[in-house]
Design an enzyme around this catalytic site. Structure first.
Site: not given
Ligand code: NAD
Length: 452
Positions: A224, A243, A293, A358
């Site tokens: 996202i 990241d 994010n 979470y």
């Molecule tokens: P993802 O795991 O594909 O990407 C998350 C990114 O954050 C990764 O590139 C990771 O390396 C980076 N990251 C993690 N910890 C970090 C840190 N300490 N410092 C810097 N970067 C860090 O996740 P996604 O599915 O794209 O989700 C993005 C956001 O949306 C998240 O906050 C997630 O909780 C939320 N979300 C996602 C979904 C879904 O269905 N995918 C649903 C609800 C909420």
């Protein structure tokens, strides 16, 4: 990840099998891969309805005209002509009898609604109602719009509602354009509050809306965050993708693909707020858009959860974010008129089995934006949260097959969203035109049934 059911349902050779098996036949949702158009309603049939004594109707009419078409006051005479956008100003509904206009307007129109249509309703802000019955009537519209959204979702149509303060009707343009536009494709059954509490920005354009703005998207090597960064670049922002060092390769690939600047950093590192403040001061003289994010899951039932799972999730999803804001806001690195968006989750709205850590952090963000909004209003800063439902990313790819399949179908549209859908909502909340909305949490979940 591709959803085979959508392909099978759309293919005449396999559609019959999908039906015979009693499987849901999700529609292919309309999406855009470009930036905002100046006249997005051009060529569309827009039906405009009103309640007695409503107060937003003239603004809605002007918005539709400005967006490229003349609104219709009645259904097209040609019975084969569909309706693409239905706008109803229900701000005058103040008692049970007044609600009848919802039936009178939507009942004849509902069978004429085109696939991927948009329905948007404005209602009076219940807190401004002159008496409890008027407040109840305004609240009734929420039940109506969420139910209509459920009836139309299988057609890819969305239904959303804005409670609008009397003195904020001039803040509806960006909101109507988004909720009636192709960009809101996976956002349905939502309620936003449009008020005048945030100081208004100077005039702004309808397209290339983020030209010259400095933006930071954390966790944007993939998923996202990556889609959001790309979307902000499309609107003209100068975007920094942040990241962790472990994601370095993906981060650099993303940045060169979309034209953003990479920044390797752990947001939970003790020096992260200081480094970010120094970085943006030096490179851009400040920051206009901050998208929190980055987030992680460490799922276990509470009985089986090791302490470090709790700590990691709280540190990254919650503590890091508020520590960064504290420095960037107090040192005014975040400029007046800035936009902050926090990625929450439907787990934060409804809770989720095995996600106590979470869900706690994602619920915290809902509370955080609600509380911060009034603190930041005088500076013209809007802060909102986005709560994605099931979005097809690396995070959801890791789910077991059956859990994933159930998660994907448990919404009105019977399909998962894609990162771009969440990115569209985040990008909208980063625009100057969102100045009426602050402190809200909006779900992008295809009207997920969990926590609805
Ligand atoms: P993802 O795991 O594909 O990407 C998350 C990114 O954050 C990764 O590139 C990771 O390396 C980076 N990251 C993690 N910890 C970090 C840190 N300490 N410092 C810097 N970067 C860090 O996740 P996604 O599915 O794209 O989700 C993005 C956001 O949306 C998240 O906050 C997630 O909780 C939320 N979300 C996602 C979904 C879904 O269905 N995918 C649903 C609800 C909420």
């Amino acid at each position: 990840m591709s959803d085979l059911l959508i392909k099978f349902a759309a293919n005449p050779a396999t559609a019959g099998i999908v039906k015979m098996l009693g499987l849901p036949a999700p529609i292919a949702l309309a999406r855009s891969d470009g930036a905002y158009a100046a006249q997005p309603f051009s060529g569309k049939n827009v039906l405009l309805g009103r309640s007695k004594n409503c107060y937003a109707i003239e603004n809605l009419r002007a918005i539709v005209l400005d967006a490229g078409t003349s609104p219709l006051d009645a259904l097209p005479e040609d019975e084969n002509a569909g309706v693409d956008i239905l706008l109803m100003d229900a701000t005058g509904c103040a008692d049970p009898a007044g609600l009848r206009v919802l039936y009178d307007f939507f009942h004849p129109a509902v069978r004429r609604i085109s696939p991927n249509a948009r329905v948007f309703i404005t209602a009076a802000l219940p807190s401004e109602a002159s008496n409890p019955v008027a407040a109840a009537a305004a609240r009734a519209i929420e039940g109506f719009s969420r139910s209509l959204a459920m009836e139309l979702g299988m057609r890819g149509a969305t239904v959303n509602l804005a409670y609008v303060a009397r003195d904020a009707v001039d803040r509806l343009a960006g909101v109507v354009r988004f909720f009636c536009g192709v960009q809101s494709t996976y956002v349905s059954g939502q309620v936003v509050h449009v008020t005048s509490r945030v100081a208004a920005p100077a005039a702004f354009p309808a397209s290339a809306v983020l030209k010259g703005k400095a933006a930071l998207v954390t966790g944007s090597a993939r998923g996202i965050g990556k889609a959001t960064a790309e979307r902000l670049v499309q609107e003209g922002a100068q975007v920094v993708c942040l990241d962790v060092a472990g994601a370095s390769e993906a981060l650099h690939e993303t940045c060169s693909a979309i034209g953003a600047m990479p920044l390797e950093m752990d947001i939970a590192g003790p020096d992260a707020p200081r480094r970010l403040a120094d970085f943006f001061k030096e490179k851009f003289g400040g920051l206009d858009i901050l998208v929190h994010n980055a987030g992680i899951t460490r799922d276990k039932t509470l009985a089986n959860m090791p302490g470090h799972y709790w700590d990691m999730v709280v540190d990254i999803n919650f503590a890091a974010l508020t520590a960064i804001d504290q420095v960037l806001l107090s040192e005014k690195i975040l400029r007046d008129g800035a936009r902050i968006v926090c990625l929450s989750s439907i787990s934060g709205v409804a809770g989720n089995f095995g996600q106590a850590n979470y869900a706690a952090t994602k619920a915290a963000l809902i509370g955080y934006v609600a509380a911060q909004a009034s603190q930041l209003a005088d500076r013209g800063i809007c802060i909102n949260a986005v709560a994605p439902g099931f979005i097809e990313t690396a995070m959801t790819k890791e789910m077991p097959f059956m859990t994933r399949e159930v998660g994907r179908r448990l919404n009105t549209m019977r399909q998962g969203g894609i990162p771009r859908d969440a990115a569209e909502l985040v990008a909208f909340l980063c625009t100057p035109g969102v100045h009426g909305i602050s402190g809200d949490t909006i779900r992008v979940c295809g009207q997920g049934l969990i926590g609805a």
